[in-house]
Write an enzyme that holds these catalytic residues in place. Structure first.
Site, PDB file in Angstrom:
ATOM      1  N   ASN A  19      -4.042  -0.996 -12.931  1.00 18.88           N
ATOM      2  CA  ASN A  19      -3.377  -1.166 -11.636  1.00 18.88           C
ATOM      3  C   ASN A  19      -4.075  -2.288 -10.854  1.00 18.88           C
ATOM      4  OD1 ASN A  19      -2.987  -0.882  -8.762  1.00 18.88           O
ATOM      5  ND2 ASN A  19      -1.966   1.060  -9.168  1.00 18.88           N
ATOM      6  N   ASP A  21      -3.154  -3.493  -7.788  1.00 19.74           N
ATOM      7  CA  ASP A  21      -2.805  -3.521  -6.347  1.00 19.74           C
ATOM      8  C   ASP A  21      -3.905  -4.138  -5.488  1.00 19.74           C
ATOM      9  OD1 ASP A  21      -0.496  -2.161  -6.924  1.00 19.74           O
ATOM     10  OD2 ASP A  21      -1.185  -0.235  -6.144  1.00 19.74           O
ATOM     11  N   HIS A  22      -5.168  -3.797  -5.818  1.00 14.04           N
ATOM     12  CA  HIS A  22      -6.242  -4.193  -4.907  1.00 14.04           C
ATOM     13  C   HIS A  22      -6.646  -5.671  -5.033  1.00 14.04           C
ATOM     14  CE1 HIS A  22      -6.147  -0.373  -3.213  1.00 14.04           C
ATOM     15  NE2 HIS A  22      -6.502   0.246  -4.316  1.00 14.04           N
ATOM     16  N   ARG A  30      -6.628 -11.878   4.128  1.00 14.36           N
ATOM     17  CA  ARG A  30      -6.524 -13.172   4.823  1.00 14.36           C
ATOM     18  C   ARG A  30      -5.082 -13.686   4.880  1.00 14.36           C
ATOM     19  NH1 ARG A  30     -11.624 -15.926   5.557  1.00 14.36           N
ATOM     20  NH2 ARG A  30     -12.899 -14.197   6.246  1.00 14.36           N
ATOM     21  N   HIS A  55       2.102  -1.116  -7.345  1.00 16.30           N
ATOM     22  CA  HIS A  55       2.832  -0.218  -6.444  1.00 16.30           C
ATOM     23  C   HIS A  55       3.460  -1.068  -5.340  1.00 16.30           C
ATOM     24  CE1 HIS A  55       2.597   3.716  -3.826  1.00 16.30           C
ATOM     25  NE2 HIS A  55       3.783   3.173  -3.807  1.00 16.30           N
ATOM     26  N   ARG A  57       4.811  -0.863  -2.225  1.00 20.31           N
ATOM     27  CA  ARG A  57       4.921   0.109  -1.125  1.00 20.31           C
ATOM     28  C   ARG A  57       5.992  -0.312  -0.139  1.00 20.31           C
ATOM     29  NH1 ARG A  57       1.510   3.981   0.535  1.00 20.31           N
ATOM     30  NH2 ARG A  57      -0.067   4.581  -0.977  1.00 20.31           N
ATOM     31  N   ARG A  61       1.988  -3.371   1.978  1.00 19.77           N
ATOM     32  CA  ARG A  61       0.619  -3.654   2.452  1.00 19.77           C
ATOM     33  C   ARG A  61      -0.209  -4.465   1.450  1.00 19.77           C
ATOM     34  NH1 ARG A  61      -2.099   2.325   2.111  1.00 19.77           N
ATOM     35  NH2 ARG A  61      -0.323   2.833   3.408  1.00 19.77           N
ATOM     36  N   HIS A  62       0.181  -4.417   0.166  1.00 18.14           N
ATOM     37  CA  HIS A  62      -0.539  -5.265  -0.798  1.00 18.14           C
ATOM     38  C   HIS A  62       0.441  -6.033  -1.691  1.00 18.14           C
ATOM     39  CE1 HIS A  62      -0.118  -1.484  -2.941  1.00 18.14           C
ATOM     40  NE2 HIS A  62      -1.216  -0.939  -2.477  1.00 18.14           N
ATOM     41  N   GLU A  82       5.093   1.290  -9.786  1.00 16.47           N
ATOM     42  CA  GLU A  82       4.951   2.516  -8.986  1.00 16.47           C
ATOM     43  C   GLU A  82       5.773   2.337  -7.728  1.00 16.47           C
ATOM     44  OE1 GLU A  82       1.231   3.971  -7.486  1.00 16.47           O
ATOM     45  OE2 GLU A  82       0.370   3.636  -9.458  1.00 16.47           O
ATOM     46  N   THR A 112      -4.190   5.919   0.128  1.00 21.95           N
ATOM     47  CA  THR A 112      -3.684   5.805  -1.245  1.00 21.95           C
ATOM     48  C   THR A 112      -2.784   7.012  -1.480  1.00 21.95           C
ATOM     49  OG1 THR A 112      -4.321   5.655  -3.581  1.00 21.95           O
ATOM     50  CG2 THR A 112      -5.737   6.998  -2.182  1.00 21.95           C
ATOM     51  N   THR A 113      -2.073   7.049  -2.623  1.00 18.88           N
ATOM     52  CA  THR A 113      -1.180   8.177  -2.891  1.00 18.88           C
ATOM     53  C   THR A 113      -1.986   9.476  -2.859  1.00 18.88           C
ATOM     54  OG1 THR A 113      -0.096   6.642  -4.410  1.00 18.88           O
ATOM     55  CG2 THR A 113       0.677   8.915  -4.416  1.00 18.88           C
ATOM     56  N   GLU A 163       3.255  11.655 -14.959  1.00 17.97           N
ATOM     57  CA  GLU A 163       1.864  11.233 -14.823  1.00 17.97           C
ATOM     58  C   GLU A 163       1.161  12.340 -14.038  1.00 17.97           C
ATOM     59  OE1 GLU A 163       1.031   7.236 -13.464  1.00 17.97           O
ATOM     60  OE2 GLU A 163      -0.941   7.851 -12.717  1.00 17.97           O
ATOM     61  N   HIS A 203      -5.383   8.479 -11.291  1.00 14.55           N
ATOM     62  CA  HIS A 203      -5.839   8.551  -9.894  1.00 14.55           C
ATOM     63  C   HIS A 203      -7.304   8.989  -9.827  1.00 14.55           C
ATOM     64  CE1 HIS A 203      -5.642   8.567  -5.579  1.00 14.55           C
ATOM     65  NE2 HIS A 203      -4.456   8.010  -5.697  1.00 14.55           N
ATOM     66  N   GLY A 204      -8.111   8.092  -9.291  1.00 13.00           N
ATOM     67  CA  GLY A 204      -9.526   8.407  -9.095  1.00 13.00           C
ATOM     68  C   GLY A 204     -10.362   8.339 -10.366  1.00 13.00           C
ATOM     69  N   GLY A 225      -6.977   1.888 -11.378  1.00 18.11           N
ATOM     70  CA  GLY A 225      -6.993   0.685 -10.555  1.00 18.11           C
ATOM     71  C   GLY A 225      -8.304   0.450  -9.838  1.00 18.11           C
ATOM     72  N   HIS A 226      -8.560   1.269  -8.824  1.00 13.52           N
ATOM     73  CA  HIS A 226      -9.642   1.003  -7.882  1.00 13.52           C
ATOM     74  C   HIS A 226     -10.990   0.766  -8.571  1.00 13.52           C
ATOM     75  CE1 HIS A 226     -12.506   2.055  -4.597  1.00 13.52           C
ATOM     76  NE2 HIS A 226     -11.678   1.284  -3.920  1.00 13.52           N
TER      77      HIS A 226
HETATM   78  N1  PXP Z   1      -1.491   6.445 -10.702  1.00 16.03           N
HETATM   79  C1  PXP Z   1      -0.789   6.516  -9.547  1.00 16.03           C
HETATM   80  C2  PXP Z   1       0.550   7.171  -9.574  1.00 16.03           C
HETATM   81  C3  PXP Z   1      -1.295   5.961  -8.347  1.00 16.03           C
HETATM   82  O1  PXP Z   1      -0.582   6.063  -7.208  1.00 16.03           O
HETATM   83  C4  PXP Z   1      -2.530   5.281  -8.382  1.00 16.03           C
HETATM   84  C5  PXP Z   1      -3.033   4.606  -7.144  1.00 16.03           C
HETATM   85  O2  PXP Z   1      -2.224   3.515  -6.845  1.00 16.03           O
HETATM   86  C6  PXP Z   1      -3.216   5.223  -9.607  1.00 16.03           C
HETATM   87  C7  PXP Z   1      -2.692   5.821 -10.741  1.00 16.03           C
HETATM   88  C8  PXP Z   1      -4.526   4.526  -9.725  1.00 16.03           C
HETATM   89  O3  PXP Z   1      -5.458   5.213  -8.960  1.00 16.03           O
HETATM   90  P1  PXP Z   1      -6.888   4.571  -8.742  1.00 16.03           P
HETATM   91  O4  PXP Z   1      -6.689   3.312  -7.979  1.00 16.03           O
HETATM   92  O5  PXP Z   1      -7.630   5.624  -7.972  1.00 16.03           O
HETATM   93  O6  PXP Z   1      -7.464   4.331 -10.109  1.00 16.03           O
END
Ligand code: PXP
Length: 248
Positions: A19, A21-22, A30, A55, A57, A61-62, A82, A112-113, A163, A203-204, A225-226
């Protein structure tokens, strides 16, 4: 890669969805043009990512609409979009035609979600979105908590894939709590596979907790992602993806 057999399933190494997104979050800090998410996606792809996840959104936002269209044109790997089930976003998805759409709940103020979809209580709205996405040949996955009721509802509504939300496992503050949430994820995977759903998780997940989840027989893809983007600040995105892939 086969090995352990559980509940009639053969273990296969899960795929890695990265992912990005970040990368766009940093660009939006910026409101400029760098870092470019498409560059990140290409690097992640070259470093072993099996799919790229973004994602779009509702508040943009990103990731922006143009990022999604650019990614669709340039990627060789799967594009997993997403998204919420909002009409506007579903219409964009039907124009982009990603390989996969992962429907998630979306709240404007959340960082975040926060939780999985309540499929049973949003049946009509989700049903409409799923139908439209499937009519455009987009595979639909539903992001849900490890909960039998939600898994059954996902099957009933016509999703082919779920998921499982691993957030509570990832945020556990004691070994007992972690074990409890791990067990929920494992049992949910077995149940979902038994009723014919493909199972992803995310997630996480990070470099410390991913191995335990990656070992669960039946999980086909981990979306992360993160932690990867954080690590990339220090070691570069290519190496951060390779290291995660090696752990999985
Ligand atoms: N899966 C879903 C459905 C999510 O919403 C996210 C966060 O965007 C992730 C996975 C990835 O989560 P993380 O950024 O905590 O790894």
């Amino acid at each position: 890669m086969s090995g352990e057999k559980s509940q009639g399933l053969t273990f296969k190494m899960p795929r890695l969805g990265v992912n990005i997104d970040h990368v766009a979050t940093l660009r939006e800090a910026r409101k400029g043009i760098e870092p470019e998410p498409v560059m990140a996606a290409l690097l992640a792809q070259a470093s072993g990512a099996d799919s790229i996840v973004v994602h779009l959104r509702e508040d943009r936002r990103h990731i922006k609409d143009s990022d999604v269209f650019n990614l669709r044109n340039i990627l060789h790997t799967r594009l997993n979009l997403e998204m919420s089930a909002a009409d506007e976003i579903v219409d964009i998805a039907c124009k982009v035609v990603p390989d996969q759409a992962t429907l998630v709940p979306e709240k404007r103020q959340e960082l975040t979600t926060e939780g999985g979809l309540d499929v049973a209580n949003n049946f009509n709205k989700l049903n409409k979105a799923i139908k439209k996405l499937k009519d455009h040949n987009i595979e639909v996955s539903l992001f849900i908590d490890p909960d039998k009721k939600q898994i059954s509802a996902a099957k009933k509504i016509g999703a082919s894939m779920i998921e499982i939300h691993t957030g509570r496992f990832a945020d556990a503050t004691s070994k007992n709590e972690e074990d409890k949430y791990f067990k929920e994820i494992k049992l949910s995977t077995v149940f979902a596979r038994k009723i014919g759903l493909s199972v992803n998780a995310g997630h996480g997940l990070n470099y410390h907790n991913v191995s335990r989840i990656a070992k669960i027989t039946g999980i086909e893809e981990l979306n992360i992602g993160h932690s990867i983007i954080c690590r990339s600040v220090f070691v570069g995105l290519g190496r951060a993806v390779e290291e995660m892939k090696a752990l999985i």
